[in-house]
Design a protein around this motif. Sequence first.
Motif, PDB file in Angstrom:
ATOM      1  N   ILE A 168     -15.593  19.416   4.429  1.00 50.57           N
ATOM      2  CA  ILE A 168     -16.892  19.877   3.918  1.00 50.57           C
ATOM      3  C   ILE A 168     -16.667  20.981   2.893  1.00 50.57           C
ATOM      4  CG2 ILE A 168     -17.209  21.594   5.765  1.00 50.57           C
ATOM      5  CD1 ILE A 168     -20.182  20.719   5.825  1.00 50.57           C
ATOM      6  N   ASP A 169     -17.490  21.013   1.830  1.00 46.69           N
ATOM      7  CA  ASP A 169     -17.385  22.105   0.853  1.00 46.69           C
ATOM      8  C   ASP A 169     -17.968  23.374   1.456  1.00 46.69           C
ATOM      9  OD1 ASP A 169     -16.219  20.526  -0.997  1.00 46.69           O
ATOM     10  OD2 ASP A 169     -17.910  20.455  -2.396  1.00 46.69           O
ATOM     11  N   ALA A 170     -17.449  24.514   1.005  1.00 50.91           N
ATOM     12  CA  ALA A 170     -17.878  25.779   1.589  1.00 50.91           C
ATOM     13  C   ALA A 170     -19.170  26.305   0.974  1.00 50.91           C
ATOM     14  CB  ALA A 170     -16.777  26.812   1.429  1.00 50.91           C
ATOM     15  N   ASP A 171     -19.638  25.684  -0.116  1.00 52.75           N
ATOM     16  CA  ASP A 171     -20.796  26.253  -0.816  1.00 52.75           C
ATOM     17  C   ASP A 171     -22.125  25.716  -0.291  1.00 52.75           C
ATOM     18  OD1 ASP A 171     -20.601  23.704  -1.682  1.00 52.75           O
ATOM     19  OD2 ASP A 171     -20.452  24.151  -3.812  1.00 52.75           O
ATOM     20  N   LEU A 172     -22.075  24.978   0.814  1.00 54.32           N
ATOM     21  CA  LEU A 172     -23.264  24.429   1.471  1.00 54.32           C
ATOM     22  C   LEU A 172     -23.997  23.404   0.614  1.00 54.32           C
ATOM     23  CD1 LEU A 172     -24.286  27.758   3.132  1.00 54.32           C
ATOM     24  CD2 LEU A 172     -23.619  25.690   4.357  1.00 54.32           C
ATOM     25  N   GLN A 173     -23.273  22.801  -0.333  1.00 54.10           N
ATOM     26  CA  GLN A 173     -23.866  21.681  -1.058  1.00 54.10           C
ATOM     27  C   GLN A 173     -23.894  20.455  -0.153  1.00 54.10           C
ATOM     28  OE1 GLN A 173     -21.660  21.686  -5.003  1.00 54.10           O
ATOM     29  NE2 GLN A 173     -23.750  21.265  -5.622  1.00 54.10           N
ATOM     30  N   ASP A 174     -22.956  20.443   0.790  1.00 54.19           N
ATOM     31  CA  ASP A 174     -22.927  19.369   1.781  1.00 54.19           C
ATOM     32  C   ASP A 174     -23.607  19.899   3.033  1.00 54.19           C
ATOM     33  OD1 ASP A 174     -21.208  18.172  -0.049  1.00 54.19           O
ATOM     34  OD2 ASP A 174     -19.429  18.938   0.964  1.00 54.19           O
ATOM     35  N   VAL A 206     -29.003  13.865   0.316  1.00 56.02           N
ATOM     36  CA  VAL A 206     -29.347  14.547  -0.925  1.00 56.02           C
ATOM     37  C   VAL A 206     -28.445  15.763  -1.023  1.00 56.02           C
ATOM     38  CG1 VAL A 206     -31.153  15.786  -2.171  1.00 56.02           C
ATOM     39  CG2 VAL A 206     -31.727  13.769  -0.798  1.00 56.02           C
ATOM     40  N   ARG A 207     -27.682  15.831  -2.118  1.00 54.57           N
ATOM     41  CA  ARG A 207     -26.752  16.948  -2.298  1.00 54.57           C
ATOM     42  C   ARG A 207     -27.539  18.181  -2.731  1.00 54.57           C
ATOM     43  NH1 ARG A 207     -21.297  17.968  -2.495  1.00 54.57           N
ATOM     44  NH2 ARG A 207     -20.438  19.050  -4.298  1.00 54.57           N
ATOM     45  N   ASP A 208     -27.496  19.217  -1.902  1.00 52.86           N
ATOM     46  CA  ASP A 208     -28.235  20.444  -2.201  1.00 52.86           C
ATOM     47  C   ASP A 208     -27.597  21.195  -3.360  1.00 52.86           C
ATOM     48  OD1 ASP A 208     -29.973  19.995  -0.104  1.00 52.86           O
ATOM     49  OD2 ASP A 208     -28.671  21.003   1.341  1.00 52.86           O
TER      50      ASP A 208
HETATM   51 MG    MG Z   1     -20.000  22.702  -4.919  1.00 58.02          MG
END
Ligand code: MG
Length: 347
Positions: free
Chosen positions: A97-103, A200-202
């Motif tokens: 998982i990406d750390a930027d909370l896009q996922d 939906v990618r935030d």
């Molecule tokens: Mg990102």
Amino acid sequence: MSERVHPVFSIVAPIYNEEGNIDLLYERISQVMDSTGESWELIMVNDGSRDRSSVLMDALADRDPRIKCIHFARNFGHQTAVTAGIDHALGDATILIDADLQDPPELILEMIERWRAGYQVVYAVREKREGESWFKEFSAKMFYRVMYRITDVDIPVDTGDFRLMDRSVVEVLQHMREHNRFIRGMTSWVGFKQTGVSYVRDARHSGETKYPLRKMIRFAMDGITSFSYFPLQIMLYVSGILGFLALLAIPIVAILRLFYGVDFFGGQATTIIVVLLMSAFQLFFMFFLGQYVARIYDETRNRPLYVVARREGFSPQQPVPLAAHARENMPDAIEAEIEGAAAGETV
Ligand code: MG
Ligand code: UDP
């Protein structure tokens, strides 16, 4: 052999200057993972951050034994950071998982359901992207479609690294030590039963993208060269077309000149333009050839994929997994030194 003491789920998050996201990431992941009622670990890989990320990570590891931190000696890149996490993961299933909370971490529950239903890889498909420039959205869309057409492995379109992988897949990945890594392609290559869940990618929660155009191009080249020979094969088609044009031009020019007195293609300018055009073609293909050659060079040097400066929260029994194949060829003295360093490190 002693039994593997392990959590059910490992979550891997690469971190490069994400000070504004780490606490919220931990909060949202622990909320979601606790709701499963199973044991889990969160492996955060600090890819040479220059902000307060490392301090925040260590603080979390102090507070919660399920948090594990790997600190790289420098920035090795996103895909390498994910690789280190995969190398350390002990769970029956591992989630990237990406750390930027896009996922959104909440999607993990849906992935777990599919995994329980018998799928070994559950990847997340981006239905929509929020808060990204039209250029990023357009280039990403194009890239995934071109990749899909030119590769021999079916890499699903619009998927990133956000995915769940069964232990059987993770163990294969741990043995794939190639240097210029395209992890979403590598998991497709492994095979087994794979499926997707859409989301939906935030928008990024805090900070800016760590993928400027230069890194995006490099990443795209890694993907293409890792899974396709198309740029090499295309040279054959282009040479065919050019050769055909030449064969056609020879009689036409000869007939025009001999019978009609028309001096077609005369003069220096035409020659110069053709030479420039041909040089451009050839250099373009040499660039592609060079991309493959440079990657062969990376492999032959056989360097470890990454260097770990420090780890927090790991059991001292868990070794630092240096590139396994590099170790086999290593002189004993160097190997002993590395073992010593691994044993003496702070854990
Ligand atoms: Mg990102
Ligand atoms: N990242 C990393 N090393 C890098 C670049 C990025 O570990 O050199 C991490 C970053 O912290 C994030 C993830 O990789 O957790 C994805 O990066 P980013 O969100 O910047 O990419 P984007 O979503 O814009 O494609």
